[in-house]
Motif scaffolding. Structure first.
Motif, PDB file in Angstrom:
ATOM      1  N   MET A   1      37.514  71.474-118.810  1.00  0.00           N
ATOM      2  CA  MET A   1      36.244  71.758-119.485  1.00  0.00           C
ATOM      3  C   MET A   1      35.670  73.029-118.909  1.00  0.00           C
ATOM      4  SD  MET A   1      33.788  71.280-121.414  1.00  0.00           S
ATOM      5  CE  MET A   1      34.853  70.110-122.161  1.00  0.00           C
ATOM      6  N   THR A   2      35.202  73.843-119.752  1.00  0.00           N
ATOM      7  CA  THR A   2      34.613  75.089-119.296  1.00  0.00           C
ATOM      8  C   THR A   2      33.111  74.948-119.278  1.00  0.00           C
ATOM      9  OG1 THR A   2      34.616  75.848-121.546  1.00  0.00           O
ATOM     10  CG2 THR A   2      36.474  76.503-120.189  1.00  0.00           C
ATOM     11  N   GLN A   3      32.571  75.258-118.158  1.00  0.00           N
ATOM     12  CA  GLN A   3      31.122  75.213-118.028  1.00  0.00           C
ATOM     13  C   GLN A   3      30.666  76.616-117.700  1.00  0.00           C
ATOM     14  OE1 GLN A   3      29.261  72.659-118.648  1.00  0.00           O
ATOM     15  NE2 GLN A   3      30.931  71.256-118.988  1.00  0.00           N
ATOM     16  N   SER A   6      28.088  78.179-113.189  1.00  0.00           N
ATOM     17  CA  SER A   6      28.512  77.604-111.922  1.00  0.00           C
ATOM     18  C   SER A   6      28.599  78.728-110.922  1.00  0.00           C
ATOM     19  CB  SER A   6      29.843  76.900-112.061  1.00  0.00           C
ATOM     20  OG  SER A   6      30.172  76.307-110.838  1.00  0.00           O
ATOM     21  N   GLN A   7      29.007  78.346-109.712  1.00  0.00           N
ATOM     22  CA  GLN A   7      29.056  79.357-108.688  1.00  0.00           C
ATOM     23  C   GLN A   7      30.496  79.734-108.418  1.00  0.00           C
ATOM     24  OE1 GLN A   7      28.805  76.293-108.374  1.00  0.00           O
ATOM     25  NE2 GLN A   7      29.445  75.496-106.402  1.00  0.00           N
ATOM     26  N   GLN A   9      33.829  79.996-106.496  1.00  0.00           N
ATOM     27  CA  GLN A   9      34.346  79.072-105.493  1.00  0.00           C
ATOM     28  C   GLN A   9      34.712  79.769-104.198  1.00  0.00           C
ATOM     29  OE1 GLN A   9      34.258  75.789-106.369  1.00  0.00           O
ATOM     30  NE2 GLN A   9      33.194  76.779-108.049  1.00  0.00           N
ATOM     31  N   ILE A  70      40.954  68.996-120.042  1.00  0.00           N
ATOM     32  CA  ILE A  70      39.890  69.298-119.075  1.00  0.00           C
ATOM     33  C   ILE A  70      38.709  68.345-119.263  1.00  0.00           C
ATOM     34  CG2 ILE A  70      38.257  71.067-118.305  1.00  0.00           C
ATOM     35  CD1 ILE A  70      41.064  71.713-117.527  1.00  0.00           C
ATOM     36  N   VAL A  73      39.603  65.073-117.653  1.00  0.00           N
ATOM     37  CA  VAL A  73      39.520  65.212-116.191  1.00  0.00           C
ATOM     38  C   VAL A  73      38.055  65.206-115.740  1.00  0.00           C
ATOM     39  CG1 VAL A  73      39.928  66.819-114.276  1.00  0.00           C
ATOM     40  CG2 VAL A  73      41.725  66.401-115.949  1.00  0.00           C
ATOM     41  N   PHE A  77      36.014  62.726-113.184  1.00  0.00           N
ATOM     42  CA  PHE A  77      35.172  63.149-112.054  1.00  0.00           C
ATOM     43  C   PHE A  77      33.773  62.558-112.180  1.00  0.00           C
ATOM     44  CE2 PHE A  77      38.392  66.308-111.074  1.00  0.00           C
ATOM     45  CZ  PHE A  77      38.265  66.456-109.712  1.00  0.00           C
TER      46      PHE A  77
ATOM     47  N   THR B  33      38.558  80.038-116.497  1.00  0.00           N
ATOM     48  CA  THR B  33      37.303  79.280-116.618  1.00  0.00           C
ATOM     49  C   THR B  33      37.525  77.802-116.303  1.00  0.00           C
ATOM     50  OG1 THR B  33      36.804  80.788-118.435  1.00  0.00           O
ATOM     51  CG2 THR B  33      35.304  78.953-118.122  1.00  0.00           C
ATOM     52  N   ALA B  34      38.588  77.256-116.884  1.00  0.00           N
ATOM     53  CA  ALA B  34      38.876  75.831-116.649  1.00  0.00           C
ATOM     54  C   ALA B  34      39.199  75.575-115.178  1.00  0.00           C
ATOM     55  CB  ALA B  34      40.033  75.388-117.534  1.00  0.00           C
ATOM     56  N   LEU B  36      38.148  77.282-112.578  1.00  0.00           N
ATOM     57  CA  LEU B  36      36.906  77.347-111.798  1.00  0.00           C
ATOM     58  C   LEU B  36      36.092  76.060-111.969  1.00  0.00           C
ATOM     59  CD1 LEU B  36      35.761  81.020-112.470  1.00  0.00           C
ATOM     60  CD2 LEU B  36      36.380  80.032-110.265  1.00  0.00           C
ATOM     61  N   TRP B  37      36.069  75.539-113.185  1.00  0.00           N
ATOM     62  CA  TRP B  37      35.304  74.313-113.456  1.00  0.00           C
ATOM     63  C   TRP B  37      35.855  73.130-112.662  1.00  0.00           C
ATOM     64  CZ3 TRP B  37      31.255  71.775-114.379  1.00  0.00           C
ATOM     65  CH2 TRP B  37      31.276  70.488-114.903  1.00  0.00           C
ATOM     66  N   VAL B  38      37.191  73.002-112.702  1.00  0.00           N
ATOM     67  CA  VAL B  38      37.781  71.859-111.990  1.00  0.00           C
ATOM     68  C   VAL B  38      37.566  71.994-110.487  1.00  0.00           C
ATOM     69  CG1 VAL B  38      39.951  70.689-111.456  1.00  0.00           C
ATOM     70  CG2 VAL B  38      39.463  71.390-113.799  1.00  0.00           C
ATOM     71  N   SER B  39      37.706  73.219-109.975  1.00  0.00           N
ATOM     72  CA  SER B  39      37.492  73.387-108.530  1.00  0.00           C
ATOM     73  C   SER B  39      36.023  73.124-108.175  1.00  0.00           C
ATOM     74  CB  SER B  39      37.922  74.783-108.077  1.00  0.00           C
ATOM     75  OG  SER B  39      37.140  75.747-108.727  1.00  0.00           O
ATOM     76  N   HIS B  40      35.138  73.484-109.089  1.00  0.00           N
ATOM     77  CA  HIS B  40      33.718  73.173-108.862  1.00  0.00           C
ATOM     78  C   HIS B  40      33.505  71.661-108.799  1.00  0.00           C
ATOM     79  CE1 HIS B  40      29.390  73.209-109.236  1.00  0.00           C
ATOM     80  NE2 HIS B  40      29.456  72.491-110.348  1.00  0.00           N
TER      81      HIS B  40
END
Lengths: 297, 63
Positions: A1-3, A6-7, A9, A70, A73, A77, B33-34, B36-40
């Motif tokens: 999933m694209t959000q 966010s910050q 990483q 995604i 997943v 979470f 993008t995906a 980064l999202w999963v790691s977030h």
């Protein structure tokens, strides 16, 4: 999933603003599972629509499948975070949202509604205010466990006895930081005595504060003067403990010999309240003294 | 980063390039993008576990 929000990483998380560390940045203030899943759903729809309308056939299906994976997943979470109570506590997990309770004006006042007021013997609001003044407005760290348990004491009326035991144990570090023979140490002593009294026999929470006996004309008389007659007795009982029904006993004696006993009851005497029971009692002829007693019914 | 990659992914999807370039760019940006999202999410999960462990420890110490 694209959000979209966010910050990075790669940055050190400790350098980021606190709200960026959690999901609050995505979902708005006070995130919960619903707002999190809603955000995921919205972004999923946007990306599926984007790929379906702009990409040629086989590629759009592959990218859509990627988005769905995604999403699944992310939902997993979300379930994990929910099982860890993240959503309930997330607003408290950031330093901004959860100021240190000891730094509050009155950290011993719980945020939750207090359903039953504390009995006077374990109501330490005044003592804590004086201690706070003594420490220039900031209670020392040694008091933190005491404050936390004291708030629990206020909000858990059904479990007060065991919390009071914890509270007494929490007092020990406080005695170390106070000098004996100072007014502040007296506050400690008062709190300690109140807790011991509360933990002890509940009959000690009740005190007969006043007993008067009157003759038929309504004049107050000594017990010997109304012996052999019916007299009006007013017995006042103060309750320093939890609300309780009270059984009042009046026992008449001739020397050491018990002549008769009268008992009555007061219904649901509130903490800190003084209630009076008035009744006509026949006083045996040879009565020279009497004894009154109050205990929980 | 996710804002940048997500926005670029949308822009690339509408860009007037050849299909092969668009597909490659969009696929790559979406992957970033995906990822980064999963790691977030993993980071948030780890923090939630840490917070719960510290809560348990605090509760034990206060007893």
């Amino acid at each position: 999933m694209t959000q979209p929000e966010s910050q990075p990483q790669s940055e050190d998380p400790s350098e980021q603003p606190a709200f960026l560390k959690g999901l609050e940045f995505l979902t708005g203030p006070d995130p919960n599972l619903g707002s999190f899943l809603l955000t995921i759903g919205i972004v999923t729809c946007v990306f599926i629509a984007l790929f379906q309308f702009t990409m040629p056939s086989p590629v759009s299906h592959l990218l859509t499948a990627g988005v769905i994976v995604i999403t699944v997943v992310s939902a997993g979470f979300a379930a994990l975070l929910d099982s860890l109570n993240y959503f309930d506590q997330s607003s408290d997990s950031t330093p901004q949202a959860s100021p240190d309770p000891v730094r509050n004006d009155k950290p011993w006042v719980p945020k939750e509604q207090v359903s039953a007021s504390l009995p006077p013997m374990i109501n330490f609001d005044e003592e804590l205010s004086e201690l706070q003044e003594h420490f220039d407005g900031e209670l020392p760290d040694q008091l933190t466990p005491f404050i936390e348990d004291y708030r629990r004491l206020k909000t858990n009326p059904k479990n007060r006895m065991s919390i009071a035991s914890d509270l007494r144990a929490d007092l020990n570090p406080i005695s170390v930081i106070l000098d004996e023979d100072t007014p502040e140490y007296e506050l400690y002593d008062r709190m300690s005595d109140g807790l011991f009294r509360y933990i002890g026999d509940s009959a000690d929470h009740l005190t007969v504060t006043d007993v008067t006996s009157r003759d038929a004309a309504g004049n107050e008389q000594e017990i010997g003067a109304v012996a052999g007659d019916v007299a009006v007795f007013d017995v006042s009982v103060r309750n320093d403990g939890e609300a309780t029904d009270v059984e009042v006993a009046v026992e008449f004696y001739d020397g050491d010999a018990s002549l008769s006993t009268w008992s009555g009851s007061l219904k649901s005497v509130s903490p800190g309240a003084t209630e009076t029971i008035s009744t006509n009692i026949y006083v045996p002829e040879s009565t020279d003294r009497m004894r009154t007693d109050a205990r929980p019914a | 980063m996710m804002v940048i990659f997500g926005g670029l992914c949308i822009l690339a999807a509408f860009a007037p390039f050849q299909d092969i370039i668009r597909i490659t760019t969009v696929g790559t940006l979406f992957g970033f993008t995906a990822g980064l999202w999963v790691s977030h999410l993993i980071q948030v999960l780890r923090r939630a576990i840490d917070a719960q462990q510290s809560n348990v420890q605090t509760a034990t110490e206060t007893q």
